[in-house]
Design an enzyme around this catalytic site. Structure first.
Site, PDB file in Angstrom:
ATOM      1  N   ASP A   1       4.420 -30.222   0.265  1.00 44.94           N
ATOM      2  CA  ASP A   1       3.772 -30.208   1.578  1.00 44.94           C
ATOM      3  C   ASP A   1       2.276 -30.050   1.337  1.00 44.94           C
ATOM      4  O   ASP A   1       1.727 -28.952   1.384  1.00 44.94           O
ATOM      5  CB  ASP A   1       4.321 -29.080   2.438  1.00 44.94           C
ATOM      6  CG  ASP A   1       3.832 -29.162   3.876  1.00 44.94           C
ATOM      7  OD1 ASP A   1       3.111 -30.112   4.203  1.00 44.94           O
ATOM      8  OD2 ASP A   1       4.175 -28.270   4.676  1.00 44.94           O
ATOM      9  N   ALA A   2       1.632 -31.186   1.033  1.00 42.66           N
ATOM     10  CA  ALA A   2       0.231 -31.185   0.625  1.00 42.66           C
ATOM     11  C   ALA A   2      -0.675 -31.868   1.639  1.00 42.66           C
ATOM     12  O   ALA A   2      -1.888 -31.714   1.581  1.00 42.66           O
ATOM     13  CB  ALA A   2       0.094 -31.876  -0.730  1.00 42.66           C
ATOM     14  N   LYS A   3      -0.079 -32.666   2.525  1.00 41.11           N
ATOM     15  CA  LYS A   3      -0.807 -33.363   3.593  1.00 41.11           C
ATOM     16  C   LYS A   3      -2.024 -34.107   3.049  1.00 41.11           C
ATOM     17  O   LYS A   3      -3.118 -34.020   3.588  1.00 41.11           O
ATOM     18  CB  LYS A   3      -1.198 -32.384   4.702  1.00 41.11           C
ATOM     19  CG  LYS A   3       0.010 -31.710   5.355  1.00 41.11           C
ATOM     20  CD  LYS A   3      -0.396 -30.732   6.434  1.00 41.11           C
ATOM     21  CE  LYS A   3       0.817 -30.080   7.078  1.00 41.11           C
ATOM     22  NZ  LYS A   3       1.507 -29.143   6.164  1.00 41.11           N
ATOM     23  N   ARG A   4      -1.806 -34.867   2.011  1.00 39.99           N
ATOM     24  CA  ARG A   4      -2.876 -35.645   1.412  1.00 39.99           C
ATOM     25  C   ARG A   4      -3.061 -36.957   2.163  1.00 39.99           C
ATOM     26  O   ARG A   4      -2.173 -37.427   2.861  1.00 39.99           O
ATOM     27  CB  ARG A   4      -2.581 -35.914  -0.062  1.00 39.99           C
ATOM     28  CG  ARG A   4      -2.500 -34.665  -0.950  1.00 39.99           C
ATOM     29  CD  ARG A   4      -3.818 -33.897  -0.955  1.00 39.99           C
ATOM     30  NE  ARG A   4      -3.918 -32.986  -2.079  1.00 39.99           N
ATOM     31  CZ  ARG A   4      -3.670 -31.679  -2.035  1.00 39.99           C
ATOM     32  NH1 ARG A   4      -3.299 -31.124  -0.904  1.00 39.99           N
ATOM     33  NH2 ARG A   4      -3.797 -30.920  -3.115  1.00 39.99           N
TER      34      ARG A   4
END
Length: 267
Positions: free
Chosen positions: A91-94
């Protein structure tokens, strides 16, 4: 992990539970702080206690990045410890353009070995497509999130649709239901039935059940498709169910309650 394997695991376990390992060193039981790697010690105990009840683990990288190199080491140990037959989410939302997104994808798919990564689509096609170029890996695109601020942009009307609807129908064409999922918050349950009509075959990663107050029953009734199509995430409600030396047993009891309820909804 491919779609067929994920669906099979869900049906075998009668569970679509994703457990969020959003491990805050300020909240873990004090007796773990004497370990060389307290965050991994906590995660290991949670995984040991719940690995037969869930089908996915989601690691919010912010809780690890803030610890510097030690945090990244804890993250790597955690990912390596998760059983291979369980789906893993970074869950890095890159989301960036060109080579930058490619290297973000390489970071999480190749260096750390995650099955999937959450992606912010604001910059458009060239910020998402690099994540779709890795066979057997998944991009999980932010669709309609569970936070109050989703009203600021996601729910604005643009033309004949809400912005999040345009985002989801547009990005769905860049990949397929075999390599793309969407984040759909559980606190947005009123919209889920309509979203399911827009993208009938895709999996939804659903945060917001538990501590944020989303209804598992409602999201299950409105969001399922023929392959279940849901990964419902619970983080704090599971991993911090207890704070004493029996914390892992308490986490298992919380996860079991979710799994047993999910079993009722699976047809």
């Amino acid at each position: 992990m491919n779609r067929q394997d994920l669906v099979q695991l869900i049906r075998e376990r009668k569970s679509y539970l994703c457990i969020g390992l959003d491990t805050d060193i300020q909240k873990i039981p004090k007796h773990l702080l004497s370990h060389a790697d307290p965050i991994f010690a906590f995660n290991k105990a949670i995984i040991d206690a719940t690995k037969d009840l869930c089908v996915a683990y989601k690691i919010n990288t912010a809780f690890y990045e803030c610890q510097g190199i030690r945090g990244w080491e804890s993250l790597q140990r955690t990912v390596e410890y998760i059983p291979e037959n369980i789906f893993t989410i970074a869950d890095a939302k890159r989301g960036d353009i060109g080579n930058t997104s490619t290297y973000y994808a390489k970071t999480f798919f190749e260096t750390y070995g995650f099955d999937s990564v959450t992606v912010a689509p604001y910059m458009g096609r060239d910020s998402v497509e690099p994540f779709l170029a890795f066979p057997g890996k998944w991009a999980i695109v932010l669709g309609l999130t569970s936070n109050a601020g989703s009203a600021d942009f996601q729910q604005l009307t643009t033309g004949n649709a809400r912005l999040y609807e345009t985002v989801m129908t547009t990005t769905a064409a860049w990949g397929s239901a075999d390599n793309m999922m969407f984040v759909v918050g559980a606190t947005q349950a009123a919209a889920v039935a309509d979203i399911r009509k827009l993208v009938p075959d895709h999996f939804f990663l659903v945060p917001g059940v538990g501590a944020q107050g989303g209804s598992l029953k409602e999201i299950s009734e409105k969001g399922m498709n023929n392959d279940i199509g849901l990964l419902v995430n619970a983080s704090r409600a599971v991993i911090y169910a207890g704070n004493g030396e029996q914390f892992a047993e308490d986490a298992r009891a919380a996860a079991l309650a979710y799994q047993q309820e999910m079993a009722q909804y699976i047809k």
